[in-house]
Design a protein around this motif. Structure first.
Motif, PDB file in Angstrom:
ATOM      1  N   HIS A  16       2.398  -9.544  14.753  1.00  0.00           N
ATOM      2  CA  HIS A  16       3.330  -9.881  13.673  1.00  0.00           C
ATOM      3  C   HIS A  16       2.602  -9.671  12.343  1.00  0.00           C
ATOM      4  O   HIS A  16       1.449 -10.054  12.187  1.00  0.00           O
ATOM      5  CB  HIS A  16       3.779 -11.339  13.817  1.00  0.00           C
ATOM      6  N   GLY A  17       3.270  -9.037  11.384  1.00  0.00           N
ATOM      7  CA  GLY A  17       2.656  -8.764  10.093  1.00  0.00           C
ATOM      8  C   GLY A  17       1.993  -7.395  10.031  1.00  0.00           C
ATOM      9  O   GLY A  17       1.552  -6.967   8.966  1.00  0.00           O
ATOM     10  N   THR A  18       1.926  -6.697  11.151  1.00  0.00           N
ATOM     11  CA  THR A  18       1.333  -5.362  11.200  1.00  0.00           C
ATOM     12  C   THR A  18       2.435  -4.318  11.148  1.00  0.00           C
ATOM     13  O   THR A  18       3.460  -4.459  11.806  1.00  0.00           O
ATOM     14  CB  THR A  18       0.529  -5.170  12.507  1.00  0.00           C
ATOM     15  N   GLY A  34       5.170  -6.690  15.596  1.00  0.00           N
ATOM     16  CA  GLY A  34       5.239  -6.237  14.205  1.00  0.00           C
ATOM     17  C   GLY A  34       6.288  -5.154  14.033  1.00  0.00           C
ATOM     18  O   GLY A  34       7.364  -5.204  14.630  1.00  0.00           O
TER      19      GLY A  34
END
Length: 133
Positions: A16-18, A34
């Motif tokens: 997550h966040g990538t 992500g």
């Protein structure tokens, strides 16, 4: 069918966040939490599993044996064996599959196309998951 074989292990994670921009090729198992902008393809010569979690977004084609979707996919999905659509799955694209399991709440904006049957294969399996509420 795929359920009779051992599931390939999830060995890779896009957290997550990538955000990845470009085509992705993987072996065995991959989990996406992500965002991927590009095609996601598993090798076709060995069993594969792709998990797209609730928070994940994939914009591109997907090719794998066993595909589990609970997030957003914008593009066609090709599940060579089993496609599992969890309650929050959102697919904008055509879907091909050998077997399909779809939970209440999942949405497909595209055509459903079972894979061509080989000699000795049974008809494609379509399974509607029970509402657990």
């Amino acid at each position: 069918m795929f359920g009779k074989k051992a599931q390939p292990p999830i060995k890779s994670l896009i957290a997550h966040g990538t955000r990845i921009e470009g085509h992705l090729h993987f072996t065995e198992g991959l989990r996406i939490d992500g965002e991927v902008i590009g095609d996601v393809r598993a090798r076709s010569d060995e069993p594969s599993m792709l998990v797209i979690s609730e928070a994940a977004v994939v914009q591109g084609e997907i090719h794998a044996d066993h595909v589990i979707v609970n997030g957003t996919v914008r593009g066609p999905v090709h599940a060579r064996e089993l496609l599992e659509l969890q309650p929050k799955a959102q697919i904008a694209g055509d879907v091909t599959y050998r077997a399909l399991e779809m939970h209440q709440g999942a949405v497909i904006a595209g055509q459903l196309q079972p894979l061509a049957l080989g000699e000795g294969d049974e008809k494609p399996l379509l399974k509607l998951a029970a509402n657990n509420s």
